[in-house]
Design a protein around this motif. Structure first.
Motif, PDB file in Angstrom:
ATOM      1  N   ALA A 122      37.343 -14.689  -9.120  1.00 57.27           N
ATOM      2  CA  ALA A 122      36.418 -14.560 -10.236  1.00 57.27           C
ATOM      3  C   ALA A 122      35.047 -14.400  -9.658  1.00 57.27           C
ATOM      4  O   ALA A 122      34.258 -13.997 -10.252  1.00 57.27           O
ATOM      5  N   SER A 123      34.989 -14.485  -8.367  1.00 63.26           N
ATOM      6  CA  SER A 123      33.597 -14.210  -7.789  1.00 63.26           C
ATOM      7  C   SER A 123      33.605 -14.028  -6.222  1.00 63.26           C
ATOM      8  O   SER A 123      34.758 -13.979  -5.606  1.00 63.26           O
ATOM      9  N   GLY A 124      32.402 -13.629  -5.846  1.00 64.15           N
ATOM     10  CA  GLY A 124      32.333 -13.281  -4.410  1.00 64.15           C
ATOM     11  C   GLY A 124      33.255 -12.428  -3.814  1.00 64.15           C
ATOM     12  O   GLY A 124      33.290 -11.301  -4.193  1.00 64.15           O
ATOM     13  N   ILE A 125      33.626 -12.505  -2.378  1.00 60.73           N
ATOM     14  CA  ILE A 125      34.518 -11.764  -1.809  1.00 60.73           C
ATOM     15  C   ILE A 125      35.855 -11.308  -2.747  1.00 60.73           C
ATOM     16  O   ILE A 125      36.262 -10.367  -2.748  1.00 60.73           O
ATOM     17  N   GLY A 126      36.262 -12.343  -3.292  1.00 55.66           N
ATOM     18  CA  GLY A 126      37.536 -12.170  -4.369  1.00 55.66           C
ATOM     19  C   GLY A 126      37.143 -11.225  -5.237  1.00 55.66           C
ATOM     20  O   GLY A 126      37.989 -10.181  -5.759  1.00 55.66           O
ATOM     21  N   ALA A 127      36.279 -11.247  -5.894  1.00 54.67           N
ATOM     22  CA  ALA A 127      35.638 -10.160  -7.092  1.00 54.67           C
ATOM     23  C   ALA A 127      35.532  -8.820  -6.624  1.00 54.67           C
ATOM     24  O   ALA A 127      36.095  -8.055  -7.203  1.00 54.67           O
ATOM     25  N   ALA A 128      34.786  -8.901  -5.469  1.00 53.50           N
ATOM     26  CA  ALA A 128      34.589  -7.738  -4.970  1.00 53.50           C
ATOM     27  C   ALA A 128      35.832  -6.795  -4.714  1.00 53.50           C
ATOM     28  O   ALA A 128      36.255  -5.765  -4.922  1.00 53.50           O
ATOM     29  N   ALA A 129      37.061  -7.598  -4.003  1.00 56.09           N
ATOM     30  CA  ALA A 129      38.223  -7.084  -3.923  1.00 56.09           C
ATOM     31  C   ALA A 129      38.836  -6.533  -5.037  1.00 56.09           C
ATOM     32  O   ALA A 129      39.594  -5.640  -4.864  1.00 56.09           O
ATOM     33  N   ALA A 130      38.880  -7.503  -5.854  1.00 63.27           N
ATOM     34  CA  ALA A 130      39.619  -7.060  -7.204  1.00 63.27           C
ATOM     35  C   ALA A 130      39.034  -5.733  -7.840  1.00 63.27           C
ATOM     36  O   ALA A 130      40.085  -5.083  -8.277  1.00 63.27           O
ATOM     37  N   ARG A 131      37.740  -5.491  -7.614  1.00 66.81           N
ATOM     38  CA  ARG A 131      37.025  -4.299  -8.314  1.00 66.81           C
ATOM     39  C   ARG A 131      37.557  -3.284  -7.668  1.00 66.81           C
ATOM     40  O   ARG A 131      38.180  -2.156  -8.071  1.00 66.81           O
ATOM     41  N   GLN A 132      37.623  -3.352  -6.167  1.00 75.73           N
ATOM     42  CA  GLN A 132      38.016  -2.413  -5.226  1.00 75.73           C
ATOM     43  C   GLN A 132      39.299  -1.956  -5.306  1.00 75.73           C
ATOM     44  O   GLN A 132      39.837  -0.531  -5.204  1.00 75.73           O
ATOM     45  N   LEU A 133      40.238  -2.692  -5.656  1.00 70.19           N
ATOM     46  CA  LEU A 133      41.717  -2.601  -5.432  1.00 70.19           C
ATOM     47  C   LEU A 133      42.253  -1.921  -6.928  1.00 70.19           C
ATOM     48  O   LEU A 133      42.558  -0.857  -7.138  1.00 70.19           O
ATOM     49  N   ALA A 134      41.244  -2.308  -7.935  1.00 69.50           N
ATOM     50  CA  ALA A 134      41.385  -1.913  -9.244  1.00 69.50           C
ATOM     51  C   ALA A 134      41.055  -0.293  -9.337  1.00 69.50           C
ATOM     52  O   ALA A 134      41.461   0.587  -9.824  1.00 69.50           O
ATOM     53  N   ALA A 135      39.808  -0.054  -8.376  1.00 66.33           N
ATOM     54  CA  ALA A 135      39.234   1.392  -8.563  1.00 66.33           C
ATOM     55  C   ALA A 135      40.428   2.146  -7.771  1.00 66.33           C
ATOM     56  O   ALA A 135      40.357   3.690  -7.813  1.00 66.33           O
ATOM     57  N   LYS A 136      41.253   1.696  -6.914  1.00 71.43           N
ATOM     58  CA  LYS A 136      42.434   2.350  -6.513  1.00 71.43           C
ATOM     59  C   LYS A 136      43.447   2.842  -7.322  1.00 71.43           C
ATOM     60  O   LYS A 136      44.577   3.215  -6.918  1.00 71.43           O
ATOM     61  N   GLY A 137      43.444   2.010  -8.541  1.00 71.81           N
ATOM     62  CA  GLY A 137      44.454   2.175  -9.280  1.00 71.81           C
ATOM     63  C   GLY A 137      45.463   0.986  -9.640  1.00 71.81           C
ATOM     64  O   GLY A 137      46.434   1.083 -10.263  1.00 71.81           O
ATOM     65  N   ALA A 138      45.218   0.013  -8.983  1.00 75.59           N
ATOM     66  CA  ALA A 138      45.995  -1.390  -8.963  1.00 75.59           C
ATOM     67  C   ALA A 138      45.651  -1.950 -10.374  1.00 75.59           C
ATOM     68  O   ALA A 138      44.519  -2.129 -10.841  1.00 75.59           O
ATOM     69  N   LYS A 139      46.677  -2.807 -11.153  1.00 75.40           N
ATOM     70  CA  LYS A 139      46.320  -3.640 -12.147  1.00 75.40           C
ATOM     71  C   LYS A 139      46.312  -5.061 -11.366  1.00 75.40           C
ATOM     72  O   LYS A 139      47.221  -5.542 -11.012  1.00 75.40           O
ATOM     73  N   VAL A 140      45.060  -5.678 -11.465  1.00 75.30           N
ATOM     74  CA  VAL A 140      44.747  -6.907 -10.938  1.00 75.30           C
ATOM     75  C   VAL A 140      44.867  -8.191 -11.508  1.00 75.30           C
ATOM     76  O   VAL A 140      44.304  -8.215 -12.719  1.00 75.30           O
ATOM     77  N   VAL A 141      45.600  -9.003 -11.320  1.00 78.65           N
ATOM     78  CA  VAL A 141      45.574 -10.309 -12.003  1.00 78.65           C
ATOM     79  C   VAL A 141      44.511 -11.141 -11.124  1.00 78.65           C
ATOM     80  O   VAL A 141      44.761 -11.446  -9.559  1.00 78.65           O
ATOM     81  N   VAL A 142      43.506 -11.470 -11.792  1.00 78.20           N
ATOM     82  CA  VAL A 142      42.461 -12.367 -11.343  1.00 78.20           C
ATOM     83  C   VAL A 142      42.947 -13.816 -11.415  1.00 78.20           C
ATOM     84  O   VAL A 142      42.942 -14.467 -12.492  1.00 78.20           O
TER      85      VAL A 142
END
Length: 258
Positions: free
Chosen positions: A14-34
């Motif tokens: 939900a925040s920090g490094i985890g949130a940045a990783a979630a955004r970048q994975l999603a940008a690569k086409g992954a469906k991300v569970v936060v």
């Protein structure tokens, strides 16, 4: 490894490094569970990136399993990023020589439970789900990235519990990677240095403190930003030849004793 159309879980997403990783994975086409305890931020991020939010305390096995099951609803689970964690600072003994002023043992256990045991619990459950689906042309079924810290190597005074937990994450990376190689799952760990996250607060005093901290970094002389860590997460996930490694992303810093 192609992650377009697959599902991913990011604990502490939900925040920090985890949130940045979630955004970048999603940008690569992954469906991300936060997967996080902060529902307000987690739900907002999940909506932003087209993923899903699951309330997860990583010390609760059933909640981790619920995140895995939600990911499987979104697509085959190919990615786990373990970013959930807490810090604690306390010297091993007090100044008065009394047993009662020694390091809080329950605090030590809590840090280990979240940072180390929670990481392993997420790995064993996510990897179980990953092992079920068909491998890609390279024989891969998934990739796991853990978040450790340079404190695993350069622990400062008062960081006994935090360093122990992150050192444990580093120490288990190779044996788990060896274990999961049998089913085509890669495991890597990233060890961040001083990263600019909300932990330092806001306002002018916080900015001055962060600028002072940045001077201890070899180069560049500043704190890292979450996106710089997230890009390494994506590299560790998508580069099929990165395995069983712990990668420092720290600007070359070596932490002093205090």
């Amino acid at each position: 490894m192609d992650i377009n159309g697959v599902s991913a879980i990011v604990t502490g997403g939900a925040s920090g490094i985890g949130a940045a990783a979630a955004r970048q994975l999603a940008a690569k086409g992954a469906k991300v569970v936060v997967a996080d305890l902060n529902a307000e931020k987690g739900e907002a991020l999940a909506q932003e990136i087209g993923g899903a939010f699951v309330s997860v305390d990583v010390t609760d096995t059933e909640q981790i399993q619920a995140a895995v099951e939600k990911a499987l609803e979104l697509g085959p689970l190919w990615v786990l990023v373990n970013s959930a964690g807490i810090g604690w600072a306390q010297r091993t003994i007090g100044k008065d020589g009394e047993f009662g002023s020694a390091h809080d043992i329950d605090a030590f256990k809590k840090v280990i439970a979240i940072n180390l045991i929670g990481t392993f619990d997420a790995i064993r459950l996510a990897a179980t789900a990953m092992s079920r689906h068909e491998p890609d042309a390279d024989g891969q079924r998934g990739a796991i990235v853990n978040m450790a810290s340079v404190a695993a190597f350069d622990g400062q005074i008062g960081q006994a519990s935090y360093s122990a937990s992150k050192g444990g994450v580093v120490g288990m990376t190779l044996p788990i990677a060896r274990d999961l190689s049998a089913v085509g799952i890669r495991v890597n760990t990233i060890a961040p240095g001083l990263i600019d996250t909300p932990i330092y607060g806001e306002g002018e005093p916080a900015e001055q403190f962060k600028a002072h901290l940045g001077q201890s970094v070899l180069f560049p002389k500043r704190l890292g930003v979450p996106d710089e860590l997230a890009s390494m997460v994506v590299e560790a996930v998508t580069n099929s030849y990165v395995n069983a490694e712990t990668i420092r992303v720290d600007g070359g810093i070596r932490m002093p004793p205090k």
